[in-house]
Write an enzyme that holds these catalytic residues in place. Structure first.
Site, PDB file in Angstrom:
ATOM      1  N   ASN A   1      39.819  40.586  32.343  1.00 41.27           N
ATOM      2  CA  ASN A   1      38.917  39.446  32.317  1.00 41.27           C
ATOM      3  C   ASN A   1      37.988  39.488  31.099  1.00 41.27           C
ATOM      4  O   ASN A   1      37.203  40.411  30.961  1.00 41.27           O
ATOM      5  CB  ASN A   1      38.065  39.438  33.597  1.00 41.27           C
ATOM      6  CG  ASN A   1      36.975  38.375  33.562  1.00 41.27           C
ATOM      7  OD1 ASN A   1      37.246  37.207  33.304  1.00 41.27           O
ATOM      8  ND2 ASN A   1      35.738  38.787  33.800  1.00 41.27           N
ATOM      9  N   GLU A   2      38.146  38.521  30.203  1.00 42.58           N
ATOM     10  CA  GLU A   2      37.260  38.310  29.050  1.00 42.58           C
ATOM     11  C   GLU A   2      37.085  39.539  28.146  1.00 42.58           C
ATOM     12  O   GLU A   2      35.970  40.026  27.941  1.00 42.58           O
ATOM     13  CB  GLU A   2      35.879  37.810  29.516  1.00 42.58           C
ATOM     14  CG  GLU A   2      35.954  36.487  30.259  1.00 42.58           C
ATOM     15  CD  GLU A   2      34.585  35.845  30.514  1.00 42.58           C
ATOM     16  OE1 GLU A   2      33.563  36.552  30.444  1.00 42.58           O
ATOM     17  OE2 GLU A   2      34.553  34.638  30.779  1.00 42.58           O
TER      18      GLU A   2
ATOM     19  N   GLU B   1      38.625  29.170  32.964  1.00 48.38           N
ATOM     20  CA  GLU B   1      37.257  29.120  33.518  1.00 48.38           C
ATOM     21  C   GLU B   1      36.478  28.072  32.754  1.00 48.38           C
ATOM     22  O   GLU B   1      36.464  28.081  31.526  1.00 48.38           O
ATOM     23  CB  GLU B   1      36.492  30.440  33.308  1.00 48.38           C
ATOM     24  CG  GLU B   1      36.866  31.585  34.203  1.00 48.38           C
ATOM     25  CD  GLU B   1      35.879  32.774  34.072  1.00 48.38           C
ATOM     26  OE1 GLU B   1      34.681  32.569  33.775  1.00 48.38           O
ATOM     27  OE2 GLU B   1      36.332  33.914  34.271  1.00 48.38           O
TER      28      GLU B   1
ATOM     29  N   TRP C   1      34.808  27.245  37.553  1.00 54.01           N
ATOM     30  CA  TRP C   1      34.083  28.412  38.090  1.00 54.01           C
ATOM     31  C   TRP C   1      32.886  27.856  38.831  1.00 54.01           C
ATOM     32  O   TRP C   1      32.047  27.227  38.196  1.00 54.01           O
ATOM     33  CB  TRP C   1      33.622  29.321  36.947  1.00 54.01           C
ATOM     34  CG  TRP C   1      32.892  30.542  37.440  1.00 54.01           C
ATOM     35  CD1 TRP C   1      31.585  30.630  37.830  1.00 54.01           C
ATOM     36  CD2 TRP C   1      33.446  31.858  37.617  1.00 54.01           C
ATOM     37  NE1 TRP C   1      31.295  31.912  38.240  1.00 54.01           N
ATOM     38  CE2 TRP C   1      32.406  32.686  38.126  1.00 54.01           C
ATOM     39  CE3 TRP C   1      34.720  32.418  37.409  1.00 54.01           C
ATOM     40  CZ2 TRP C   1      32.606  34.046  38.412  1.00 54.01           C
ATOM     41  CZ3 TRP C   1      34.889  33.767  37.699  1.00 54.01           C
ATOM     42  CH2 TRP C   1      33.842  34.561  38.188  1.00 54.01           C
TER      43      TRP C   1
ATOM     44  N   TYR D   1      31.775  27.859  28.548  1.00 45.30           N
ATOM     45  CA  TYR D   1      30.416  27.921  29.110  1.00 45.30           C
ATOM     46  C   TYR D   1      29.388  27.537  28.050  1.00 45.30           C
ATOM     47  O   TYR D   1      28.525  28.354  27.690  1.00 45.30           O
ATOM     48  CB  TYR D   1      30.092  29.335  29.612  1.00 45.30           C
ATOM     49  CG  TYR D   1      30.879  29.738  30.829  1.00 45.30           C
ATOM     50  CD1 TYR D   1      30.565  29.203  32.076  1.00 45.30           C
ATOM     51  CD2 TYR D   1      31.930  30.643  30.743  1.00 45.30           C
ATOM     52  CE1 TYR D   1      31.286  29.568  33.207  1.00 45.30           C
ATOM     53  CE2 TYR D   1      32.660  31.007  31.864  1.00 45.30           C
ATOM     54  CZ  TYR D   1      32.331  30.473  33.091  1.00 45.30           C
ATOM     55  OH  TYR D   1      33.040  30.826  34.202  1.00 45.30           O
TER      56      TYR D   1
ATOM     57  N   TRP E   1      40.207  38.302  41.454  1.00 42.50           N
ATOM     58  CA  TRP E   1      40.279  39.686  40.999  1.00 42.50           C
ATOM     59  C   TRP E   1      41.244  40.495  41.875  1.00 42.50           C
ATOM     60  O   TRP E   1      41.158  40.441  43.102  1.00 42.50           O
ATOM     61  CB  TRP E   1      38.922  40.354  41.076  1.00 42.50           C
ATOM     62  CG  TRP E   1      37.797  39.847  40.215  1.00 42.50           C
ATOM     63  CD1 TRP E   1      36.484  40.220  40.351  1.00 42.50           C
ATOM     64  CD2 TRP E   1      37.820  38.934  39.096  1.00 42.50           C
ATOM     65  NE1 TRP E   1      35.718  39.586  39.384  1.00 42.50           N
ATOM     66  CE2 TRP E   1      36.511  38.787  38.611  1.00 42.50           C
ATOM     67  CE3 TRP E   1      38.841  38.212  38.455  1.00 42.50           C
ATOM     68  CZ2 TRP E   1      36.190  37.973  37.522  1.00 42.50           C
ATOM     69  CZ3 TRP E   1      38.514  37.396  37.382  1.00 42.50           C
ATOM     70  CH2 TRP E   1      37.204  37.291  36.929  1.00 42.50           C
TER      71      TRP E   1
END
Ligand SMILES: *[C@@H]1O[C@H](CO)[C@@H](O)[C@H](O)[C@H]1NC(C)=O
Ligand SMILES: *[C@@H]1O[C@H](CO)[C@@H](O)[C@H](O)[C@H]1NC(C)=O
Ligand SMILES: *[C@@H]1O[C@H](CO)[C@@H](O)[C@H](O)[C@H]1NC(C)=O
Ligand SMILES: *[C@@H]1O[C@H](CO)[C@@H](O)[C@H](O)[C@H]1NC(C)=O
Length: 418
Positions: free
Chosen positions: A212-213, A331, A373, A291, A97
């Site tokens: 991010n996302e 990720e 991740w 994920y 970040w």
């Protein structure tokens, strides 16, 4: 990393002085052996990443916490330790970040006001990455509340009299877009106090990431996000045309291409669109996250693996045939926290991502590598989230990581000109 997991991070972050850390710091002399050297700027050629004209592949990790950790003198050594260990395992790319908006440990304490101590911490991260031959993908804002994110930007605007109701105003309100652009400009034009190199001129940075996302629940068509990405990609490129740029997507499909939404896990519709967002001029490569353990929580581990294979395959194919850009798996992870999940299952999961990446590379496909991740060094228990890998502790996974890194580096060599 998605919402629930991220939210507690800052809260769980406590400043721990540790005898162990002091020990590590004493062990590090100023003239540490220099490991692998960084190449030049990463660029793209068709669906491949290239450095100095050679096609290259990457083996990487996420360590979102590096700037924050570097800002505490007693913890700074953990960033060096992490990057040194990563480098010794052949890892060559990290994602972190470059934001911390408001809150207790801000980079940007209020719109346009920066905390010099935190910026110096980011300077340190970049210089340590460079020293260890590791490229960095730096993300510029969070979709979620961790480290401020869209919510903080909207709150700042509200406090200054803007009539904004939802966090999705982040994408449309002119004052908020101005705050974000100012952040982009401030980070990109920062002169690193350790290396004296402007961030925008530093080849250590692999790419900038817009957000991010991203998601936009108030416009599931994807057009709101599309307009924002068009505007911000052009803005980033107007300041820095040397670095690559990516959106920060997890890979969810939208409406722009018939039949693609059925590939989203669990019927997810996030207001984002893998195809149209990645077609925006200035977006240099595509990204996916994986994920299945949270997306498809009540599926078996084997079913989740089958999903992942499918998920990877369709994005490889679209990046190649439709988007004609390289793809990075920015990720992926599997938590050991839920009851019944085992290290063997996690190893199988890592193995499959790496096999897909390797197969794509071997076939001259677009998948340029994967970043798991998340990587932690020893003694960082406050940042454990179930997904963490401590290379000296999670030995079986660490061995898979070092094998893939070796294969990637052999592949790198075999593709080299002359
Ligand atoms: C890009 O790839 C093409 C086809 O493989 C090759 O001919 C060309 O030299 C490459 N360009 C660069 C800058 O590497
Ligand atoms: C891949 O996803 C598509 C779309 O959901 C589905 O039709 C197909 O059965 C899946 N294949 C596998 C092997 O899971
Ligand atoms: C998973 O759980 C949801 C509700 O919690 C249920 O609707 C769904 O059918 C379940 N899926 C599977 C594959 O068991
Ligand atoms: C692949 O090549 C690039 C450019 O030379 C280099 O930076 C990177 O470290 C290499 N990756 C591996 C895993 O050796």
């Amino acid at each position: 990393m998605s919402r629930v997991r991220q939210r507690s991070m800052v809260v769980r972050q406590t400043i721990r002085s540790s005898f162990f850390l002091a020990f590590i710091l004493l062990q590090q002399g100023p003239d540490q052996v220099e490991s692998q050297k960084l190449g030049g700027f990463v660029q793209t050629n068709g669906t491949r990443f290239i450095v100095n004209g050679d096609v290259v592949y990457f083996s990487g990790f996420n360590a979102y916490w590096m700037m924050l950790e570097s800002s505490f003198p007693s913890e700074r050594g953990k960033v060096s330790t992490t990057l040194e260990q990563a480098s010794s395992y052949g890892l060559t790319l990290a994602r972190a970040w470059a934001f911390s908006d408001g809150g207790q440990w801000p980079l940007q304490s209020s719109p346009g006001s920066y905390n010099e101590n935190m910026f110096k911490a980011l300077d340190f991260v970049i210089s340590e990455a460079r020293r260890n031959g590791i490229y960095l993908i730096l993300s510029l804002v969070n979709n979620f509340d961790g480290f401020g994110g869209r919510k903080q930007y909207v709150q700042w605007a509200r406090e200054r009299g803007q009539d904004v109701s939802s966090d999705d105003a982040f994408y449309t309100n002119d004052v908020i877009k101005g705050y974000y652009k100012n952040h982009v400009k401030t980070v990109l034009t920062r002169i690193n106090t350790v290396t004296s190199i402007a961030y925008k001129d530093d080849p250590t940075i692999f790419a900038w990431e817009l957000i991010n996302e991203p998601s936009c629940k108030s416009d599931l068509s994807g057009s709101t996000l599309q307009a924002w990405i068009q505007e911000m990609a052009a803005y980033v490129k107007s300041i820095d045309n040397a670095h690559l740029l990516e959106v920060g997507m997890q890979g969810f499909y939208g409406a722009s291409m018939q039949g693609r939404r059925q590939f989203n896990p669990n019927g997810y519709v996030e207001g984002s669109d893998f195809i149209s967002h990645n077609q925006v001029p200035g977006i240099d490569f595509t990204t996916i996250h994986g994920y299945p353990d949270t997306w498809l929580a009540n599926w078996t581990s084997e079913e989740q693996l089958r999903f992942l294979q499918n998920w990877t395959q369709i994005h490889v194919s679209d990046s190649s045939a439709i988007l004609k850009k390289p793809l990075l798996f920015t990720e992926f992870g599997k938590s050991l926290e839920p009851r019944g999940s085992t290290a063997d299952q996690r190893d199988a999961f890592y193995g499959q991502v790496y096999e897909s990446a390797f197969a794509s590379a071997r076939d001259e496909g677009p998948l340029g590598g994967g970043l798991f991740w998340q990587l932690l060094a020893q003694g960082m228990d406050g940042l454990r989230d179930g997904y963490e890998i401590v290379l000296t502790q999670h030995r079986s996974t660490a061995s898979i990581i070092s094998q893939i890194s070796r294969r990637v580096s052999e592949l790198n060599r075999s593709r080299r000109h002359g």
